[in-house]
Design an enzyme around this catalytic site. Structure first.
Site, mmCIF file in Angstrom:
data_model
loop_
_atom_site.group_PDB
_atom_site.id
_atom_site.type_symbol
_atom_site.label_atom_id
_atom_site.label_comp_id
_atom_site.label_asym_id
_atom_site.label_seq_id
_atom_site.Cartn_x
_atom_site.Cartn_y
_atom_site.Cartn_z
ATOM 1 N N LYS A 1 46.884 6.665 9.812
ATOM 2 C CA LYS A 1 46.731 6.122 11.164
ATOM 3 C C LYS A 1 45.276 6.000 11.599
ATOM 4 O O LYS A 1 44.982 5.359 12.612
ATOM 5 C CB LYS A 1 47.529 6.961 12.138
ATOM 6 C CG LYS A 1 49.002 6.871 11.811
ATOM 7 C CD LYS A 1 49.876 7.475 12.842
ATOM 8 C CE LYS A 1 51.333 7.183 12.574
ATOM 9 N NZ LYS A 1 51.896 8.034 11.497
HETATM 10 C C1 LIG Z 1 53.110 7.890 11.105
HETATM 11 C C2 LIG Z 1 53.380 8.377 9.749
HETATM 12 C C3 LIG Z 1 54.399 7.832 8.967
HETATM 13 C C4 LIG Z 1 55.334 6.776 9.497
HETATM 14 O O1 LIG Z 1 54.699 5.549 9.724
HETATM 15 P P1 LIG Z 1 55.406 4.432 10.620
HETATM 16 O O2 LIG Z 1 54.416 3.324 10.702
HETATM 17 O O3 LIG Z 1 55.665 5.051 11.958
HETATM 18 O O4 LIG Z 1 56.664 4.051 9.937
HETATM 19 C C5 LIG Z 1 54.555 8.278 7.675
HETATM 20 N N1 LIG Z 1 53.778 9.256 7.171
HETATM 21 C C6 LIG Z 1 52.796 9.820 7.892
HETATM 22 C C7 LIG Z 1 52.002 10.907 7.290
HETATM 23 C C8 LIG Z 1 52.553 9.402 9.200
HETATM 24 O O5 LIG Z 1 51.586 9.967 9.899
#
Ligand SMILES: *Cc1c(COP(=O)(O)O)cnc(C)c1O
Length: 430
Positions: free
Chosen positions: A107
Site C-alpha cells: 500500500k
Molecule cells: C491490503 C492488503 C491486502 C488486500 O489488498 P486489497 O487491494 O484490499 O484486495 C493483501 N495483503 C496485504 C498485506 C495487504 O495489506
C-alpha cells in the site's frame, strides 16, 4: 480524464475532484470514462524503460491534464524510490515482492502517490482536507507514512482494536504531527462502515472537506497497476503465460491488475486468493454475491466481508459473469492451510513468505493443478516480519528485523478509543 460514479446518479467529474472527494456525491465509486490501451511499442520496448518511465506512461491518461506531465514525472519518481523484485521459486511459481517501501506493504505506492497528488492540488489554497481511512492492517501505516507532514492535509485512521499486528499498530499510532489514530472497539467492517457513514453525514461534510485514502480513492487505487507491469518486465522473456495470484481483501489490487490488462498488458489470468473471507470465491461458484461479516484470520489485511472494489471489477467486465469468470479464478484457504503453506515455502524453497503471500501461493498451486503450463506470480503484499508471531511460530527461526520495522518499535502509541459513530463524529468536529 473524467470519472463517472458507478451509482450513475452524480455528475461526471475531473481527476482532481475525484481525488478530493474520494466517493461521488451519490456514494458511488469513481471509474474512468475511457481506458485507452497503450501502443504495442510500449510493451515491445518495456525492457528499455525504467520503472518510473513505465509508471508515467501507464498512468498519464488517468491524471491529465490536472497533473501536468513534468509534475507527474516527479510524483512517480518520488513514489517509486524502492525496488519491486520478482523472486522465482520454481518453473511455475514466482513471487513479486511488493514490500520494499517504507512501511513494508504494497500500500505504500498508492499512499505515496495519492499524498503527492493531494499535496499538489492543495499547493496554493488554504482549504484543509481531512483524509479519513479505515484499515484492516497495512493501509493505516502506509497512509500515515505517505501523508506525514503534507501541508493542509489531516489524516484520521480508524483501526479495529486488537485485530492488527503489533507492528502495524506502531506504524499507524506513533507518528504524530498531522496523523491521528482512532482505536475502534469492533472489526474492520465497523471501521469501514463508520467511514462510509461520515461521508453520508451532511452536517459533517458541510463543515469539513473529507476524502478517503482507501482504495475507493482513484489516486490510491490506480497506481497499483504499476506492479503488474513491473513483473511483466522481469518475466516476459522467459514466460509467456503469466498469471497473477493476488491475495485479496477489498479487491483494489486485483482490480488494478485488471486495469493494466485493459491497457494491453498480456496477462493470461487472475487468481483472487482469499482467506476464509470468501464472498468472491462463493460468487464465482454460485453467481450469488452475499456480503457477510468478516472473520478474523492470520492474514488480517484481507479480513473483509464486503469488498468495496468488487463493483469496479464488475464494471470492467460490463457485468458479464462469464467474461469475468474466464479471466478470474478465486480460491479460499483456512488459517491452518496458510500455516502449512508458510512452512512448505520455507522448507522447499528456503523462502520466508508472510501469511498473505502464503495465501497467494496456495491460490497459485490450486490454479496450476488444471493449468500446468502457466507461470503464476503471487504477490508478496507485506514483509513477513510484519507478522512476526505467526511467521516465527511456523518456521521456528528467528527473523532479522529490517530497518523500517526496527525504527517503529518501542515508540509510544497514541490513539483515541471510540466505540460508535458518534465518537468519530465528535472527534472530527472538535
Ligand atoms: C491490503 C492488503 C491486502 C488486500 O489488498 P486489497 O487491494 O484490499 O484486495 C493483501 N495483503 C496485504 C498485506 C495487504 O495489506
Amino acid at each position: 480524464m473524467n470519472y463517472y460514479s458507478l451509482n450513475k446518479k452524480a455528475p461526471n467529474t475531473t481527476f482532481k475532484d475525484a481525488v478530493i472527494k474520494g466517493l461521488a456525491p451519490d456514494k458511488g465509486l469513481y471509474f474512468p470514462e475511457t481506458i485507452t490501451p497503450l501502443p504495442q511499442s510500449f510493451f515491445d520496448n518495456i525492457d528499455d524503460l525504467t520503472y518510473p518511465e513505465i509508471a508515467f506512461e501507464a498512468i498519464k491518461q488517468f491524471v491529465s491534464p490536472e497533473i501536468p506531465e513534468a509534475i507527474l514525472k516527479t510524483i512517480v519518481e518520488e513514489t517509486l524510490s524502492f525496488d519491486f523484485p520478482v523472486v522465482k521459486l520454481n518453473d511455475n511459481i514466482s513471487t513479486l515482492e511488493l514490500f520494499h517501501g517504507p512501511t513494508m506493504a504494497f500500500k505504500d505506492v498508492g499512499a505515496r502517490f495519492m499524498a503527492r497528488c493531494l499535496g499538489y492540488f492543495n499547493k496554493d489554497n488554504t482549504n484543509e482536507v481531512t483524509v479519513l481511512v479505515a484499515t484492516s492492517g497495512d493501509t493505516g501505516g502506509a497512509v500515515a507514512n505517505g501523508f506525514l507532514g503534507v501541508k493542509g492535509v489531516n489524516v484520521v485512521i480508524l483501526y479495529p482494536s486488537g485485530k492488527v499486528s503489533d507492528i502495524q499498530e506502531m506504524q499507524l499510532t506513533t507518528l504524530g504531527q498531522n496523523i491521528k489514530a482512532l482505536e475502534v472497539d469492533g472489526v474492520f467492517d465497523d471501521c469501514q462502515d463508520m467511514v462510509k457513514r461520515a461521508f453520508l453525514d451532511e452536517e459533517l461534510t458541510s463543515k469539513i472537506q473529507l476524502t478517503s485514502a482507501n482504495s475507493i480513492n482513484v489516486a490510491r487505487w490506480l497506481p497499483q497497476l504499476f506492479y503488474f507491469m513491473f513483473a511483466y518486465k522481469q518475466l516476459h522473456k522467459t514466460h509467456k503465460e503469466i498469471v497473477f495470484s493476488v491475495p485479496s481483501g477489498n479487491f483494489g489490487n486485483v482490480c488494478a491488475g485488471m486495469m493494466a490488462q485493459q491497457l494491453g498488458l498480456p496477462i493470461k489470468h487472475f487468481i483472487a486468493s482469499n482467506n476464509e473471507n470468501n464472498v468472491v470465491t462463493n460468487y464465482l461458484q454460485t453467481e450469488e454475491y452475499n456480503p457477510k461479516p468478516s472473520v478474523q484470520t492470520i492474514s488480517n489485511a484481507m479480513d473483509v466481508g464486503n469488498p468495496s472494489n468488487f463493483i469496479r471489477i464488475r464494471e470492467i467486465y460490463k457485468n458479464d459473469f462469464n467474461a469475468l469468470k474466464n479471466n478470474l479464478s478465486s480460491f479460499s484457504f483456512s488459517d491452518a492451510e496458510t500455516k502449512v503453506a508458510l512452512k512448505e515455502i520455507y522448507d522447499k524453497y528456503n523462502y520466508v513468505a508472510d501469511p498473505h503471500g502464503a495465501v497467494g501461493y496456495l491460490g497459485s498451486k490450486a490454479y496450476l493443478e488444471n493449468n500446468p503450463k502457466a507461470h503464476c506470480v503471487f504477490l508478496e503484499t507485506a514483509h513477513p516480519t510484519k507478522f512476526l508471531d505467526v511467521v516465527e511460530a511456523v518456521i521456528k527461526e528467528k527473523q532479522p528485523l529490517p530497518e523500517q520495522i526496527q525504527s517503529v518499535m518501542g515508540k509510544t502509541k497514541e490513539a483515541t478509543k471510540i466505540s460508535s459513530y458518534d465518537g468519530l463524529k465528535s472527534f472530527l468536529l472538535k
